[in-house]
Design a protein around this motif. Structure first.
Motif, PDB file in Angstrom:
ATOM      1  N   LYS A 185     -42.409   5.611   9.032  1.00 47.74           N
ATOM      2  CA  LYS A 185     -43.258   6.643   8.322  1.00 47.74           C
ATOM      3  C   LYS A 185     -42.946   8.124   8.515  1.00 47.74           C
ATOM      4  N   ILE A 199     -41.771   0.366  -0.911  1.00 47.21           N
ATOM      5  CA  ILE A 199     -41.600   0.605   0.564  1.00 47.21           C
ATOM      6  C   ILE A 199     -40.759  -0.269   1.011  1.00 47.21           C
ATOM      7  N   MET A 221     -43.596   3.998  -2.584  1.00 46.08           N
ATOM      8  CA  MET A 221     -43.667   5.488  -1.914  1.00 46.08           C
ATOM      9  C   MET A 221     -42.962   6.648  -2.865  1.00 46.08           C
ATOM     10  N   TYR A 244     -41.128   6.509   3.385  1.00 49.44           N
ATOM     11  CA  TYR A 244     -40.676   5.594   4.233  1.00 49.44           C
ATOM     12  C   TYR A 244     -39.087   4.946   4.474  1.00 49.44           C
TER      13      TYR A 244
END
Length: 329
Positions: A39, A28, A7, A103
C-alpha cells in the motif's frame, strides 16, 4: 467489481505529453509467488516514466502498464514463498511498473527496509536511483577510491545520488549541471568541481585534471565524443540514457589507442535475479550510510497522485534539483 476491490491509479491514456496521464480505477493487484503487495504512501517520478508516457520505453509484457518504477509504503499481503518480509513492514521497492497507484505488487527480493531516520517520502526516492547508480558506477564501472569520477546531470536524482555515493567511497567527484545554482548544489553534496555546461567545456576542464577515470552519462548525442575526449587513458564511459539522441559519429581510434571502455545498461529489462543481487549489495553497502545520515536523498517537489501531469512537467522542464514524488495516500 466493487470499489473495495479497486484502487485509484494514473494511466497513460494515449502516447504523448504530460496531459495524457489520466486518473482511473484499476483492480487491486494480488501477490503472486515470491511477491508482496504494498500500500503505497509515495511514488518516485523518473525520466523512464516520461519515456513510457511518450511511447519510447515499453514495459515488459509481465509488468503493469501503469507508470512508476519506485515507491514506499506498507506491505499488506505476501505471496507463497515469501519469508523475508511480513505484513505490516515498512519498505521501499524497485517496481516493474505500476507505482502511480494506491497498491502495487512486486518481487519481495526487490524490497528494502525504510532506512532508519527516513520517512516514506524520502524512501520512495531511493530505489530507482540507487539501484541505477550502484549497478552502473560500482558494479559495471568499477569506480575505486582516488579515481576521478564525472557525472553529467549532477543535480538530477541520479546525479545527486552518484555524487554522494562516489564521495562516500573516496572518489574525486566532478559534475556538470545547467545553472550556477545547480552547480552550487552539486558542490554542496561533495563534488569538488561542478561545471555549468552552458559556460564551460567539461572536456577541457577534465583533461586539465588529468582526465576522468569514469564518466556516468545520460545525455548522449554530441556528448559521446566529448566524453571520450574527457577520459583519462584506460578510462571508462558508462551510458545510461540518451537525452540528446543515441546516434552519433565517433572517432574510435582514441578508444583503441588509449584503451578506453564504453559500456552501458538499462535497469528495467534486467532479470529479477539481477535486481535482487543489486538489492542485496545495497542493503549491505549503502543502507548503513543512509541510516547513519552520511548520505540522504535530495528532495525537490511533492505532487498529489492526481497531479501526475504537473509532476512530469516539472521534471521535463529540468528546473528541479533532486527527486520529485507523488503523494499517494
Amino acid at each position: 467489481m466493487s470499489t473495495s476491490d479497486t484502487m485509484r491509479a494514473i494511466e497513460i491514456s494515449a502516447f504523448g505529453g504530460p496531459e495524457v496521464l489520466r486518473e482511473t480505477r484499476r483492480p487491486i493487484p494480488i501477490a503472486g509467488p515470491h511477491e508482496v503487495v504494498i500500500k503505497l504512501a509515495y511514488a518516485g517520478v523518473n525520466r523512464p516514466d516520461a519515456l513510457q508516457r511518450a511511447g519510447l520505453y515499453h514495459p515488459p509484457k509481465t509488468a503493469s502498464d501503469l507508470p512508476g518504477l519506485e515507491g514506499a509504503g506498507e506491505v499488506v499481503a505476501i505471496g507463497a514463498g515469501v519469508t523475508s518480509i511480513a505484513v505490516g513492514d515498512s519498505v521501499c521497492a524497485l517496481l516493474p511498473g505500476g507505482g502511480y497507484a494506491e497498491y502495487v505488487a512486486c518481487p519481495a527480493a526487490h524490497c528494502l527496509p525504510v532506512p532508519k531516520g527516513l520517512d516514506a517520502k524520502q524512501a520512495a526516492c531511493l530505489p530507482e536511483t540507487f539501484f541505477t547508480v550502484w549497478s552502473n558506477v560500482f558494479q559495471r564501472g568499477g569506480l575505486e577510491a582516488g579515481e576521478r569520477f564525472l557525472v553529467h546531470g549532477g543535480s538530477s536524482g541520479i546525479g545527486t545520488t552518484a555524487i554522494q555515493l562516489a564521495k562516500s567511497r573516496g572518489a574525486r567527484v566532478f559534475a556538470t549541471a545547467g545553472s550556477d545554482e545547480k552547480c552550487a548544489a552539486c558542490e554542496a553534496l561533495g563534488a569538488e568541481r561542478s561545471m555549468n555546461y552552458r559556460k564551460v567545456d567539461f572536456s577541457e576542464e577534465m583533461k586539465a585534471q588529468g582526465g576522468a577515470d569514469l564518466i556516468l552519462d545520460m545525455v548522449g548525442g554530441e556528448y559521446l565524443q566529448r566524453n571520450i575526449n574527457a577520459l583519462a587513458d584506460d578510462g571508462r564511459l558508462v551510458q545510461i540514457a540518451f537525452l540528446q539522441g543515441f546516434k552519433e559519429k565517433v572517432n574510435f581510434m582514441q578508444v583503441m589507442t588509449r584503451r578506453l571502455t564504453i559500456t552501458g545498461s538499462t535497469l528495467r529489462p534486467q532479470s529479477d535475479l539481477a535486481k535482487a543481487r543489486i538489492a542485496s549489495e545495497l542493503r549491505a553497502e549503502v543502507w548503513p550510510l543512509l541510516s547513519s545520515g552520511k548520505i540522504a536523498p535530495v528532495m525537490d517537489n511533492e505532487f498529489a497522485l492526481e497531479d501526475a501531469a504537473a509532476a512530469h512537467e516539472r521534471m521535463e522542464g529540468s528546473e528541479h534539483i533532486g527527486k520529485i514524488v507523488l503523494k499517494i495516500t
